[in-house]
Design a protein around this motif. Structure first.
Motif, mmCIF file in Angstrom:
data_model
loop_
_atom_site.group_PDB
_atom_site.id
_atom_site.type_symbol
_atom_site.label_atom_id
_atom_site.label_comp_id
_atom_site.label_asym_id
_atom_site.label_seq_id
_atom_site.Cartn_x
_atom_site.Cartn_y
_atom_site.Cartn_z
ATOM 1 N N ARG A 59 -7.228 -8.678 8.302
ATOM 2 C CA ARG A 59 -7.066 -10.260 7.821
ATOM 3 C C ARG A 59 -6.230 -10.867 8.862
ATOM 4 O O ARG A 59 -6.687 -11.991 9.262
ATOM 5 C CB ARG A 59 -6.432 -10.330 6.357
ATOM 6 N N LYS A 60 -5.280 -10.167 9.650
ATOM 7 C CA LYS A 60 -4.593 -10.810 10.756
ATOM 8 C C LYS A 60 -5.433 -11.181 11.907
ATOM 9 O O LYS A 60 -5.654 -12.292 12.571
ATOM 10 C CB LYS A 60 -3.570 -10.098 11.233
ATOM 11 N N ALA A 61 -6.337 -10.266 12.144
ATOM 12 C CA ALA A 61 -7.124 -10.131 13.276
ATOM 13 C C ALA A 61 -8.220 -11.114 13.137
ATOM 14 O O ALA A 61 -8.786 -12.089 14.011
ATOM 15 C CB ALA A 61 -7.818 -8.872 13.595
ATOM 16 N N ALA A 62 -8.574 -11.416 11.758
ATOM 17 C CA ALA A 62 -9.759 -12.413 11.663
ATOM 18 C C ALA A 62 -9.019 -13.836 11.487
ATOM 19 O O ALA A 62 -9.839 -14.994 11.360
ATOM 20 C CB ALA A 62 -10.265 -12.197 10.262
ATOM 21 N N GLY A 63 -7.662 -14.051 11.489
ATOM 22 C CA GLY A 63 -6.914 -15.451 11.397
ATOM 23 C C GLY A 63 -6.947 -15.925 10.083
ATOM 24 O O GLY A 63 -6.912 -17.069 9.890
ATOM 25 N N ILE A 64 -7.161 -15.055 9.010
ATOM 26 C CA ILE A 64 -7.058 -15.682 7.626
ATOM 27 C C ILE A 64 -5.961 -15.136 6.790
ATOM 28 O O ILE A 64 -5.683 -15.246 5.547
ATOM 29 C CB ILE A 64 -8.425 -15.277 6.913
ATOM 30 N N GLY A 65 -4.978 -14.311 7.610
ATOM 31 C CA GLY A 65 -3.653 -13.698 6.841
ATOM 32 C C GLY A 65 -2.897 -14.925 6.415
ATOM 33 O O GLY A 65 -2.885 -15.826 7.240
ATOM 34 N N ALA A 66 -1.641 -14.495 5.820
ATOM 35 C CA ALA A 66 -0.597 -15.499 5.670
ATOM 36 C C ALA A 66 0.590 -14.725 5.725
ATOM 37 O O ALA A 66 0.798 -13.805 5.353
ATOM 38 C CB ALA A 66 -0.924 -16.105 3.876
ATOM 39 N N PRO A 67 1.716 -15.670 5.912
ATOM 40 C CA PRO A 67 2.994 -15.205 5.991
ATOM 41 C C PRO A 67 3.486 -14.348 4.728
ATOM 42 O O PRO A 67 3.197 -15.035 3.561
ATOM 43 C CB PRO A 67 3.759 -16.171 6.457
ATOM 44 N N GLY A 68 4.097 -13.195 4.703
ATOM 45 C CA GLY A 68 4.249 -12.605 3.541
ATOM 46 C C GLY A 68 3.182 -11.393 3.175
ATOM 47 O O GLY A 68 3.683 -10.523 2.217
ATOM 48 N N GLU A 69 2.245 -11.316 3.795
ATOM 49 C CA GLU A 69 1.221 -10.248 3.801
ATOM 50 C C GLU A 69 1.669 -8.935 4.720
ATOM 51 O O GLU A 69 2.108 -9.230 5.957
ATOM 52 C CB GLU A 69 -0.101 -10.512 4.376
ATOM 53 N N LYS A 70 2.075 -8.065 4.283
ATOM 54 C CA LYS A 70 2.598 -6.685 5.078
ATOM 55 C C LYS A 70 1.863 -5.528 4.800
ATOM 56 O O LYS A 70 1.222 -5.267 3.616
ATOM 57 C CB LYS A 70 3.947 -6.601 4.547
ATOM 58 N N ALA A 71 1.769 -4.857 5.588
ATOM 59 C CA ALA A 71 1.082 -3.493 5.496
ATOM 60 C C ALA A 71 1.649 -2.325 4.850
ATOM 61 O O ALA A 71 0.606 -1.390 4.311
ATOM 62 C CB ALA A 71 0.911 -2.754 7.196
ATOM 63 N N ASP A 72 2.826 -2.456 4.455
ATOM 64 C CA ASP A 72 3.467 -1.217 3.629
ATOM 65 C C ASP A 72 3.789 -1.890 2.121
ATOM 66 O O ASP A 72 4.643 -1.219 1.393
ATOM 67 C CB ASP A 72 4.922 -0.938 4.327
ATOM 68 N N ILE A 73 3.153 -2.992 1.558
ATOM 69 C CA ILE A 73 3.560 -3.158 0.315
ATOM 70 C C ILE A 73 2.178 -3.208 -0.835
ATOM 71 O O ILE A 73 1.092 -3.158 0.040
ATOM 72 C CB ILE A 73 4.001 -4.655 0.099
ATOM 73 N N LEU A 74 2.448 -3.320 -1.810
ATOM 74 C CA LEU A 74 1.409 -3.256 -2.832
ATOM 75 C C LEU A 74 1.002 -4.805 -3.260
ATOM 76 O O LEU A 74 1.891 -5.697 -2.914
ATOM 77 C CB LEU A 74 1.748 -2.703 -4.040
ATOM 78 N N LYS A 75 -0.237 -4.989 -3.630
ATOM 79 C CA LYS A 75 -0.601 -6.375 -3.704
ATOM 80 C C LYS A 75 -0.540 -7.027 -5.274
ATOM 81 O O LYS A 75 -1.257 -7.793 -5.825
ATOM 82 C CB LYS A 75 -2.127 -6.704 -3.396
ATOM 83 N N PHE A 76 0.319 -6.124 -5.970
ATOM 84 C CA PHE A 76 0.460 -6.450 -7.437
ATOM 85 C C PHE A 76 1.945 -6.018 -7.728
ATOM 86 O O PHE A 76 2.633 -5.210 -6.944
ATOM 87 C CB PHE A 76 -0.472 -5.694 -8.461
ATOM 88 N N ALA A 77 2.412 -6.446 -9.189
ATOM 89 C CA ALA A 77 3.730 -6.036 -9.428
ATOM 90 C C ALA A 77 3.468 -4.608 -10.154
ATOM 91 O O ALA A 77 2.605 -4.446 -10.890
ATOM 92 C CB ALA A 77 4.099 -7.173 -10.609
ATOM 93 N N ILE A 78 4.372 -3.822 -9.641
ATOM 94 C CA ILE A 78 4.231 -2.214 -9.660
ATOM 95 C C ILE A 78 4.633 -1.991 -11.300
ATOM 96 O O ILE A 78 3.777 -0.876 -11.681
ATOM 97 C CB ILE A 78 5.277 -1.606 -9.074
ATOM 98 N N ASP A 79 5.310 -2.739 -12.003
ATOM 99 C CA ASP A 79 5.279 -2.503 -13.479
ATOM 100 C C ASP A 79 4.489 -3.269 -14.079
ATOM 101 O O ASP A 79 4.802 -3.331 -15.585
ATOM 102 C CB ASP A 79 6.790 -2.561 -13.823
#
Length: 388
Positions: free
Chosen positions: A326-346
């Motif tokens: 997404r970063k390479a394509a120019g569509i990522g957003a601040p707050g997107e990180k490689a080491d996190i989940l995309k949902f609330a874990i609980d």
């Protein structure tokens, strides 16, 4: 009395009458709980298995080479067990090199075929009453929505065609700018273009939802003021709590509510400054949105799926690859990180909606308010825009 007021009153009366019919619904609908009869709407979600990688591994949300969608028994069973009544599913082009119009028309056809293949499980939603019908029948209603209006091109007549094909939600922009306005990561924050104002007018004429998720602040405010109908931000967080572009300011939230619209809170990493989101963060953003908008205008737009991730380590590796793409394509957003989940874990898996409702109830929110947040606020908004 205005026609929309009459539609809404009839629809809510029908929804209230739906509960007795649930006794005839399939036993797999939902676990018995206080919320088993609630109408639950995910204003941005999907029916997918996160344990199956995407065809190209890019994670761009790109409408690329098409293939027939096959829903597994697990995905269908999880959706029904969750109690979800309707989901606004992203169809068509979002980003990438595919031709937006062609890819979008193809995707609509694929979703039509998918629903036809599962008539006992799925129902296409084109009016507000279909959400109630889905609840009564023990099915999952699918709302056809876009997360980028790039497929309109420069041809307003395409909006008429998409409406005729059953599309009911049109998000004006994704993160970058398009021909309609600036997205949340566009640095200029220029607002609606002249053509964008024509797009909003034509969406209103077709009684389609104008979704301002992912939009830049100026685009959001200008579109909300330009629309003759209530508008929505179907999946967002509150910037007053976490200052990231994908979250909305109080000014934006308040204007949407003042116009009679709807705000859906997601379960995404943007709800916490470090990106590690829990149910407490989701509750905090819902409570802030209710404080700003009032309890009649806030709901859920998880931006996720219902089926649970089985292997979190493998999933994290897939997310890292997706974030890089997404970063390479120019569509990522601040707050997107490689080491996190995309949902609330609980808050994940088939119990996520009932678990959230229990959390809100434990915080002192009334049953009536929780039911509004789960789905009745979206139902009211849908009746106002689409009709009963």
């Amino acid at each position: 009395m205005k026609p929309n007021d009459l539609d809404r009153r009839r629809l809510l009366a029908l929804a209230a009458a739906a509960a007795p019919a649930l006794a005839a619904a399939p036993a797999a609908r939902a676990a018995a709980s206080e919320w088993k009869d609630a109408i639950i709407v995910d204003a941005l979600g999907g029916l997918d298995d996160p344990n199956i990688p995407s065809s190209d591994g890019s994670g761009l949300g790109e409408a690329g080479p098409r293939r027939r969608r096959v829903l597994s028994k697990r995905v269908l069973d999880d959706a029904r067990a969750s109690g979800v009544t309707a989901i606004n599913c992203t169809l068509g082009y979002v980003a990438g090199p595919a031709e937006p119009f062609e890819a979008t028309v193809s995707d609509i056809a694929l979703y039509d075929r998918m629903i036809a293949d599962h008539p006992g499980h799925l129902l296409k939603v084109t009016r507000a009453a279909d959400i109630v019908s889905a609840k009564q029948a023990g099915k999952v209603g699918l709302i056809y929505g876009f997360q980028n209006a790039a497929m309109v091109g420069d041809n307003l007549d395409r909006i008429d065609m998409f409406a005729d094909l059953g599309v009911r939600v049109v998000q004006l922009t994704y993160n970058p700018a398009n021909q309609i306005g600036d997205g949340s990561t566009a640095p200029q924050n220029r607002g609606l273009t002249p053509f964008g104002r024509q797009v909003v007018e034509r969406l209103n004429a077709n009684r389609l939802m104008v979704d301002l998720s992912h939009s830049g602040q100026a685009t959001c405010l200008e579109a909300a003021r330009a629309s003759a109908q209530p508008i929505s931000i179907n999946h967002t967080g509150c910037r007053a709590l976490v200052d990231l572009p994908r979250n909305k300011t109080d000014e934006e939230l308040r204007l949407v509510a003042d116009k009679g619209g709807f705000v859906g809170i997601y379960f995404m990493p943007f709800l916490h400054k470090d990106g590690y989101v829990t149910g407490d963060d989701v509750v905090a953003h819902i409570e802030h949105a209710v404080q700003v908008c009032g309890e009649d205008h806030v709901g859920l737009g998880t931006d996720g799926v219902i089926t649970k991730v089985d292997d979190l380590d493998a999933y994290r590796a897939a997310v890292a690859k997706e974030v890089a793409a997404r970063k390479a394509a120019g569509i990522g957003a601040p707050g997107e990180k490689a080491d996190i989940l995309k949902f609330a874990i609980d808050l994940r898996g088939p119990t996520q909606f009932h678990d959230l409702a229990d959390r809100l109830k434990a915080r002192g929110h009334s049953t009536a308010r929780v039911e509004k947040i789960l789905g009745r606020n979206f139902l009211r908004y849908a009746a106002d825009v689409w009709g009963g």
